[in-house]
Scaffold this motif. Sequence first.
Motif, short mmCIF file in Angstrom:
data_model
loop_
_atom_site.label_atom_id
_atom_site.label_comp_id
_atom_site.label_asym_id
_atom_site.label_seq_id
_atom_site.Cartn_x
_atom_site.Cartn_y
_atom_site.Cartn_z
N ASP A 1 0.83 -1.21 0.00
CA ASP A 1 0.00 0.00 0.00
C ASP A 1 0.86 1.25 0.00
N PHE A 2 1.98 1.24 0.74
CA PHE A 2 2.87 2.40 0.72
C PHE A 2 3.46 2.60 -0.67
N LEU A 3 3.85 1.51 -1.32
CA LEU A 3 4.37 1.62 -2.69
C LEU A 3 3.30 2.16 -3.64
N ARG A 4 2.07 1.73 -3.44
CA ARG A 4 0.98 2.26 -4.26
C ARG A 4 0.84 3.77 -4.06
N ALA A 5 0.96 4.22 -2.80
CA ALA A 5 0.89 5.66 -2.53
C ALA A 5 2.00 6.41 -3.27
N LEU A 6 3.21 5.87 -3.24
CA LEU A 6 4.32 6.52 -3.95
C LEU A 6 4.07 6.57 -5.45
N GLU A 7 3.40 5.55 -5.98
CA GLU A 7 3.14 5.53 -7.42
C GLU A 7 2.18 6.64 -7.85
N TYR A 8 1.35 7.12 -6.92
CA TYR A 8 0.52 8.29 -7.22
C TYR A 8 1.35 9.58 -7.23
N GLY A 9 2.56 9.51 -6.69
CA GLY A 9 3.48 10.64 -6.71
C GLY A 9 3.62 11.31 -5.36
N MET A 10 4.86 11.37 -4.84
CA MET A 10 5.17 12.11 -3.62
C MET A 10 6.21 13.16 -3.96
N PRO A 11 5.98 14.42 -3.58
CA PRO A 11 6.97 15.46 -3.90
C PRO A 11 8.27 15.20 -3.16
N PRO A 12 9.37 15.84 -3.61
CA PRO A 12 10.60 15.76 -2.83
C PRO A 12 10.31 16.20 -1.40
N THR A 13 10.79 15.43 -0.44
CA THR A 13 10.40 15.62 0.96
C THR A 13 11.59 15.38 1.88
N ALA A 14 11.69 16.19 2.92
CA ALA A 14 12.66 15.95 3.99
C ALA A 14 11.91 15.41 5.19
N GLY A 15 12.46 14.36 5.82
CA GLY A 15 11.83 13.74 6.97
C GLY A 15 12.77 13.68 8.15
N LEU A 16 12.19 13.73 9.34
CA LEU A 16 12.98 13.76 10.59
C LEU A 16 12.28 12.94 11.65
N GLY A 17 13.06 12.16 12.40
CA GLY A 17 12.58 11.53 13.62
C GLY A 17 13.52 11.91 14.75
N ILE A 18 12.98 12.49 15.82
CA ILE A 18 13.82 12.94 16.94
C ILE A 18 13.33 12.27 18.22
N GLY A 19 14.25 11.64 18.93
CA GLY A 19 13.90 10.90 20.14
C GLY A 19 13.66 11.83 21.31
N ILE A 20 12.42 11.90 21.75
CA ILE A 20 12.07 12.80 22.84
C ILE A 20 12.68 12.33 24.16
N ASP A 21 12.71 11.02 24.38
CA ASP A 21 13.24 10.51 25.64
C ASP A 21 14.73 10.82 25.78
N ARG A 22 15.50 10.55 24.71
CA ARG A 22 16.95 10.81 24.80
C ARG A 22 17.25 12.29 24.88
N LEU A 23 16.51 13.11 24.14
CA LEU A 23 16.72 14.55 24.23
C LEU A 23 16.35 15.04 25.63
N SER A 24 15.32 14.45 26.23
CA SER A 24 14.93 14.81 27.60
C SER A 24 16.02 14.42 28.58
N MET A 25 16.66 13.27 28.37
CA MET A 25 17.77 12.88 29.24
C MET A 25 18.85 13.95 29.26
N ILE A 26 19.19 14.45 28.07
CA ILE A 26 20.24 15.46 27.96
C ILE A 26 19.80 16.77 28.60
N MET A 27 18.58 17.21 28.29
CA MET A 27 18.12 18.52 28.76
C MET A 27 17.84 18.55 30.26
N THR A 28 17.70 17.37 30.89
CA THR A 28 17.46 17.32 32.33
C THR A 28 18.63 16.71 33.10
N ASN A 29 19.75 16.44 32.40
CA ASN A 29 20.92 15.86 33.04
C ASN A 29 20.57 14.55 33.76
N SER A 30 19.86 13.68 33.05
CA SER A 30 19.45 12.39 33.61
C SER A 30 20.33 11.28 33.05
#
Length: 512
Positions: free
Chosen positions: A460-489
């Motif tokens: 189904d994801f391949l079918r979605a791409l076949e309809y056309g997806m524009p050039p895209t930038a994607g990001l995943g950021i770990g909230i737990d690990r960033l929280s560890m750093i920002m709270t000195n945990s």
Amino acid sequence: MHLSEQEIRRRHEREELEKLGINPYPSELFEVNAYAKEIKENYSPEQNNYQEVALAGRLMSRRVMGKASFAELMDSSGRIQIYVSRDDIAPGENKDLYNTVFKKMLDIGDFIGIKGYVFTTQVGEISVHVTELKLLSKSLKPLPIVKEVVDEQGNKTTYDALTDPEFRYRQRYVDLVVNPEVRATFVKRTQLTNSMRNYLNGRGYLEVETPILQPLYGGAAARPFKTHHNTLDMTLYLRIANELYLKRLIVGGFDGVYEFSKDFRNEGMSRFHNPEFTQMELYVAYKDYYWMMDLVEEMVEKIALDLHGTTQVQVGEHTIDFKRPWKRFTMFEAIEHFTKIDISVMEEPELRDTAASLNIHLNPNLGKGKIIDEIFGEMCEPHLIQPTFITDYPVEMSPLAKKHRSKTGLVERFEAICNGKEICNAFSELNDPIDQRARFEEQLELGKRGDTEAMVLDEDFLRALEYGMPPTAGLGIGIDRLSMIMTNSKSIQDVLFFPQMKPEKTEEQSEE
């Protein structure tokens, strides 16, 4: 059920309160109009403010002195001293509320509501003179009592501190009561997500929700948790990522979408890994990974400023500075920098020999991409303390990223590493459906070789791409690990209210 002496006594007190006509768990509202912290910060004897206050919270200490007592009330904002006089809370002939209830039947940990006025004691401590007192909830288990002693020089010494991680994580509700700094950590975590959300909303991106139960798991290299839907008689998986659904929304015409998602990966547990964790994933049309690097720098710098008022954050023995710009290495540059070995043209057999020479033990089922990742993880990551972008990964490691525009065999991907651990992962997203199908098929082959984290093919994801997806930038950021750093945990468990635990050991009850 085994009860301690204190638990038996408190249950008896509960019964005695009911005999006196006092409900230990009343239903009616208790209207609060002030908080401990607010009073201590704003009370002025000259202005004589706070003359009709109502507070509620836990009774945390008590010093009975005949007809009057000093006690300490803890609400959600902090602690404040209260002064309780027998004739004020029991003005008539019946003094049971003070002599019997307050002195004999209230315990540390009980919730009470008080009304009164604020004053300053002879030693200068801001306190509440109680004119009305009501029991709001009887505590049947005693709290661990943490004692703090202050010497003549003002130095504080703490005794009986609640520090056992097993107890703290399993009974977080107790941890939050007796360790105020724990509550401060979780307040900071919420401030972090609010800062990130405000930043993304300010750019016009839409916060969305996508399925947690998925017929196919995808978007990451991980083992899923599996469940069964009875009505449909089908296997479902707890999502390991929400990437493929968010990309479907880009296909559908949204220019920028993001989600704070609970993801689940059936993997080992450590102080950096919990099987249930939080990510923020963002996808923006018509952008690339260079643009996304700039966004990450700007957003995380803003988070540091919002939480700490400075870009410099103390994490253990290190002072980490999130001020832009951050250092950048390609993955091969980083490996060569820390090992003095150029692996950029090596194939799988030579990579295995190189890993062995570096004392890195490999699973025989790993392919070329995973071997490179293992070398990087062992030899480079621990040395990357200041925030650093690692860019341009081998294509074998990144089946959802677009091939590099100028470097054969690589993809347009980056990770941000900070304090020795990855905090985010981003691509110029692969939007060629033919290439994407070939990458999925390569993953299927890795799965046949025994790679339990290889991706599955999502038609189904391949079918979605076949309809056309524009050039895209994607990001995943770990909230737990960033929280560890920002709270000195030190541990991910310190920034999760209720981390996953082993089954609790219970004492076997002897049969009489």
